[in-house]
Structure formats: structure tokens, C-alpha cells
Design an enzyme around this catalytic site. Structure first.
Site, PDB file in Angstrom:
ATOM      1  CE1 TYR A 147      -1.643   3.402   2.708  1.00 25.69           C
ATOM      2  CE2 TYR A 147      -3.445   2.795   1.237  1.00 25.69           C
ATOM      3  CZ  TYR A 147      -2.849   3.698   2.108  1.00 25.69           C
ATOM      4  OH  TYR A 147      -3.467   4.906   2.392  1.00 25.69           O
TER       5      TYR A 147
HETATM    6  N1  LIG Z   1      -9.582   7.325   5.994  1.00 25.22           N
HETATM    7  C1  LIG Z   1      -8.391   7.739   6.417  1.00 25.22           C
HETATM    8  O1  LIG Z   1      -8.180   7.977   7.610  1.00 25.22           O
HETATM    9  C2  LIG Z   1      -7.280   7.919   5.437  1.00 25.22           C
HETATM   10  C3  LIG Z   1      -7.517   7.924   4.070  1.00 25.22           C
HETATM   11  N2  LIG Z   1      -6.479   8.108   3.201  1.00 25.22           N
HETATM   12  C4  LIG Z   1      -6.750   8.123   1.754  1.00 25.22           C
HETATM   13  O2  LIG Z   1      -7.843   8.995   1.488  1.00 25.22           O
HETATM   14  C5  LIG Z   1      -8.679   8.425   0.463  1.00 25.22           C
HETATM   15  C6  LIG Z   1     -10.094   8.260   0.987  1.00 25.22           C
HETATM   16  O3  LIG Z   1     -10.029   7.446   2.169  1.00 25.22           O
HETATM   17  P1  LIG Z   1     -11.337   6.619   2.608  1.00 25.22           P
HETATM   18  O4  LIG Z   1     -12.533   7.450   2.394  1.00 25.22           O
HETATM   19  O5  LIG Z   1     -11.061   6.014   3.938  1.00 25.22           O
HETATM   20  O6  LIG Z   1     -11.315   5.493   1.495  1.00 25.22           O
HETATM   21  P2  LIG Z   1     -12.105   4.089   1.447  1.00 25.22           P
HETATM   22  O7  LIG Z   1     -11.253   3.019   2.059  1.00 25.22           O
HETATM   23  O8  LIG Z   1     -13.482   4.313   1.927  1.00 25.22           O
HETATM   24  O9  LIG Z   1     -12.071   3.819  -0.146  1.00 25.22           O
HETATM   25  C7  LIG Z   1     -12.678   4.737  -1.006  1.00 25.22           C
HETATM   26  C8  LIG Z   1     -13.384   3.987  -2.085  1.00 25.22           C
HETATM   27  O10 LIG Z   1     -12.434   3.395  -2.990  1.00 25.22           O
HETATM   28  C9  LIG Z   1     -13.202   2.480  -3.741  1.00 25.22           C
HETATM   29  N3  LIG Z   1     -12.408   1.452  -4.402  1.00 25.22           N
HETATM   30  C10 LIG Z   1     -11.548   0.594  -3.833  1.00 25.22           C
HETATM   31  N4  LIG Z   1     -11.049  -0.257  -4.763  1.00 25.22           N
HETATM   32  C11 LIG Z   1     -11.647   0.087  -5.952  1.00 25.22           C
HETATM   33  C12 LIG Z   1     -11.573  -0.412  -7.269  1.00 25.22           C
HETATM   34  N5  LIG Z   1     -10.813  -1.475  -7.563  1.00 25.22           N
HETATM   35  N6  LIG Z   1     -12.329   0.174  -8.226  1.00 25.22           N
HETATM   36  C13 LIG Z   1     -13.128   1.229  -7.920  1.00 25.22           C
HETATM   37  N7  LIG Z   1     -13.241   1.755  -6.681  1.00 25.22           N
HETATM   38  C14 LIG Z   1     -12.511   1.184  -5.714  1.00 25.22           C
HETATM   39  C15 LIG Z   1     -14.183   1.830  -2.760  1.00 25.22           C
HETATM   40  O11 LIG Z   1     -15.385   1.656  -3.477  1.00 25.22           O
HETATM   41  P3  LIG Z   1     -16.643   0.811  -2.978  1.00 25.22           P
HETATM   42  O12 LIG Z   1     -16.785   1.061  -1.507  1.00 25.22           O
HETATM   43  O13 LIG Z   1     -17.766   1.428  -3.782  1.00 25.22           O
HETATM   44  O14 LIG Z   1     -16.379  -0.642  -3.315  1.00 25.22           O
HETATM   45  C16 LIG Z   1     -14.261   2.830  -1.619  1.00 25.22           C
HETATM   46  O15 LIG Z   1     -15.549   3.303  -1.353  1.00 25.22           O
HETATM   47  C17 LIG Z   1      -8.016   7.112   0.058  1.00 25.22           C
HETATM   48  O16 LIG Z   1      -7.205   7.298  -1.080  1.00 25.22           O
HETATM   49  C18 LIG Z   1      -7.159   6.763   1.258  1.00 25.22           C
HETATM   50  O17 LIG Z   1      -6.048   5.937   0.925  1.00 25.22           O
HETATM   51  C19 LIG Z   1      -5.188   8.243   3.614  1.00 25.22           C
HETATM   52  C20 LIG Z   1      -4.903   8.229   4.959  1.00 25.22           C
HETATM   53  C21 LIG Z   1      -5.941   8.119   5.960  1.00 25.22           C
HETATM   54  N1  LIG Z   2      -8.301   3.399   1.334  1.00 15.89           N
HETATM   55  C1  LIG Z   2      -8.013   3.671   2.617  1.00 15.89           C
HETATM   56  N2  LIG Z   2      -6.773   4.071   2.938  1.00 15.89           N
HETATM   57  C2  LIG Z   2      -6.485   4.300   4.264  1.00 15.89           C
HETATM   58  C3  LIG Z   2      -7.459   4.168   5.253  1.00 15.89           C
HETATM   59  C4  LIG Z   2      -8.769   3.760   4.865  1.00 15.89           C
HETATM   60  O1  LIG Z   2      -9.678   3.613   5.696  1.00 15.89           O
HETATM   61  N3  LIG Z   2      -8.989   3.523   3.549  1.00 15.89           N
HETATM   62  N4  LIG Z   2      -7.191   4.414   6.554  1.00 15.89           N
HETATM   63  C5  LIG Z   2      -5.950   4.741   6.947  1.00 15.89           C
HETATM   64  C6  LIG Z   2      -5.711   4.942   8.440  1.00 15.89           C
HETATM   65  O2  LIG Z   2      -6.635   5.915   8.915  1.00 15.89           O
HETATM   66  C7  LIG Z   2      -4.302   5.404   8.804  1.00 15.89           C
HETATM   67  O3  LIG Z   2      -4.040   6.647   8.202  1.00 15.89           O
HETATM   68  C8  LIG Z   2      -4.180   5.600  10.297  1.00 15.89           C
HETATM   69  O4  LIG Z   2      -4.207   4.378  10.926  1.00 15.89           O
HETATM   70  C9  LIG Z   2      -4.824   4.849   5.999  1.00 15.89           C
HETATM   71  N5  LIG Z   2      -5.250   4.661   4.617  1.00 15.89           N
END
Ligand SMILES: NC(=O)C1=CN([C@@H]2O[C@H](COP(=O)(O)OP(=O)(O)OC[C@H]3O[C@@H](n4cnc5c(N)ncnc54)[C@H](OP(=O)(O)O)[C@@H]3O)[C@@H](O)[C@H]2O)C=CC1
Ligand SMILES: Nc1nc2c(c(=O)[nH]1)N=C([C@H](O)[C@@H](O)CO)CN2
Length: 235
Positions: A147
């Protein structure tokens, strides 16, 4: 006619918040989702053009691009938000983890950005590409190796596309650490994670929406990585 903003992975959480915030400002949105949820219906009712897309294969990416081309001739911005947070584990093949991570975090933005160059350059106003990366690009991750590597690749795409598309298109990374937990996160995990940053909070999606808006509104930032991590680097 205002060109739409394309937001990938907008069916839940941060991507859904991005889409809602844009719509509330009267900004047209094309939102991709992979898994149908009632939130997708609600987003469609709120005015978004919701498109099913699975980026797990190049055919899936190209099928989405073909659909996108029938919907618009210009774009205000592309927010590459779609992501999977896959850990290494004893019951998953490391090769499959790395392949899946590079597919969603590097191949998908790469193919969509190249295919949509003209749509972004067609717009009268400055346009944007925003890559959602991660704090771990700076430090690595012992538990999410594939990742972290794939998000580092995405961070490098920010530099290359900023060079390629300037001055018409700005290209930046937004690099969060904890924004919001997942429903299944244990209390112990939550407690441990909150201690990893100086601010020690789960800020929620609003901080990501604010930062997105800042980047969209700023005409002079490109090729940069914007940390959104509560001072985690100093904790
Ligand atoms: N949440 C956090 O605390 C953090 C988030 N981030 C980054 O911020 C962004 C948003 O985070 P978050 O809202 O938690 O993200 P999620 O984990 O909720 O993923 C966002 C969406 O990506 C979609 N997805 C995953 N794989 C595919 C695929 N193969 N094709 C199409 N869609 C896909 C999923 O779609 P579906 O559900 O419709 O299947 C999901 O709803 C991400 O890039 C994440 O890495 C970074 C650090 C921390
Ligand atoms: N696709 C996602 N990426 C990440 C997520 C997630 O929920 N979906 N969550 C994190 C964590 O919040 C991390 O930043 C702290 O433990 C990282 N990326």
C-alpha cells in the site's frame, strides 16, 4: 456551463464528502462507485452523475474512460480518491497485494490522467488533478508495505503530471494520516492510533474537504504534497 469534477471512489467516507461538498456549491460532479449503497442513490438525487466503475483491471479502467467520454468534453478537476488499504497477511499472496495496490493507486490515476488530458485542458478556468496519497509515503509502513509503495508511486505521478500539464492544469497530492476510522477498528487500535499524532484526534472528513477546497481555489500551487496529518511527523 461549469465543467464537472470527477471524483473516484465517492460511494462512501471521504470521497462521498468531497462529492457532497462540491454539489452544495453548485459544482457538477461525476462520481464513481464500485459497490452500490443507498448513499449512491442519495448522491444521484443530489445531482451527481454516479457511474459504476471497478478499476481492478485495465479493461475496467478503459471501460470507465469510454463512459466518461460520452458524458463530458471538459473537466474542472479529477480527484483520485479510490483506494484499498490492504495489509500484508499470512493468508494473502504478497504478489497479489502489491499488484492490487499498484493497480488502484498508480495504474488507475495514470491511465485516467493521460486519457483525460484534453478534457482538463479544454476548460476556460485553471483545472486540477488531486491525488489522495498518505502520510506513510514519507515513513513507510511495516504492515501495509505494498500500500505504502503504491501511494509513493502516486506521489511521484504528482510530480510528473505537474511537469507535463502545467500551466493549464495544477497537479497536487493530499497526504492524510488518520482522517476517519473504519467501523471495525477496535478500541485498542483507535487509542493507539490517536497517540500517533500531536493533535491526537480523529478529525473527520471536514478537514479533507477544507484542504481540497484550498487546493482547488489556489492558482499557484502545483507539484506539491500537502500533508494533513495532525503533526504526526513530530509525535
Ligand atoms: N480514511 C483515512 O483515515 C485515510 C484515508 N487516506 C486516503 O484517502 C482516500 C479516501 O479514504 P477513505 O474514504 O477512507 O477510502 P475508502 O477506504 O473508503 O475507499 C474509497 C473507495 O475506494 C473504492 N475502491 C476501492 N477499490 C476500488 C476499485 N478497484 N475500483 C473502484 N473503486 C474502488 C471503494 O469503493 P466501494 O466502496 O464502492 O467498493 C471505496 O468506497 C483514500 O485514497 C485513502 O487511501 C489516507 C490516509 C488516511
Ligand atoms: N483506502 C483507505 N486508505 C487508508 C485508510 C482507509 O480507511 N482507507 N485508513 C488509513 C488509516 O486511517 C491510517 O491513516 C491511520 O491508521 C490509511 N489509509
Amino acid at each position: 456551463m461549469t465543467a464537472p469534477i470527477l471524483i473516484t471512489g465517492a460511494g462512501q467516507r471521504i470521497g462521498l464528502a468531497f462529492a457532497k461538498a462540491c454539489l452544495e456549491q453548485g459544482q457538477p460532479v461525476i462520481a464513481t462507485y464500485r459497490t452500490y449503497r443507498p448513499a449512491v442513490d442519495a448522491l444521484q438525487k443530489a445531482g451527481a452523475d454516479c457511474v459504476h466503475a471497478d478499476f481492478a483491471t485495465n479493461e475496467g479502467i478503459d471501460a470507465f474512460i469510454d463512459t466518461l467520454m460520452t458524458k463530458t468534453a471538459s473537466l474542472r478537476a479529477i480527484i483520485h480518491n479510490a483506494s484499498d488499504w490492504l495489509p500484508e497477511s499470512n493468508d494473502t499472496d504478497p504478489g497479489e497485494v502489491m499488484q492490487a495496490m499498484m493497480q488502484i493507486h498508480a495504474m488507475t490515476p495514470y491511465r485516467i490522467n493521460l486519457a483525460c488530458r484534453a478534457l482538463l485542458e479544454n476548460s476556460e478556468q485553471p483545472t486540477d488533478i488531486i491525488h489522495m496519497t498518505d502520510y506513510v509515503v514519507e515513513k513507510g509502513s511495516a504492515k501495509h508495505i505494498g500500500y505504502a509503495a503504491s501511494k509513493a508511486a502516486l506521489a511521484n505521478l504528482t510530480l510528473s503530471f505537474a511537469r507535463l500539464l502545467a500551466p493549464k492544469v495544477k497537479v497536487n497530492s493530499l497526504a492524510p494520516s488518520l482522517i476517519m476510522f473504519n467501523p471495525g477498528d477496535s478500541e485498542a487500535y483507535r487509542e493507539k492510533t490517536l497517540k500517533k499524532s500531536l493533535m491526537g484526534i480523529e478529525p473527520g472528513v471536514e478537514v479533507a474537504v477544507q484542504t481540497l477546497q484550498f487546493l482547488l481555489d489556489n492558482p499557484y500551487i502545483t507539484g506539491r504534497n500537502l500533508p494533513l496529518d495532525g503533526g504526526r511527523h513530530l509525535a
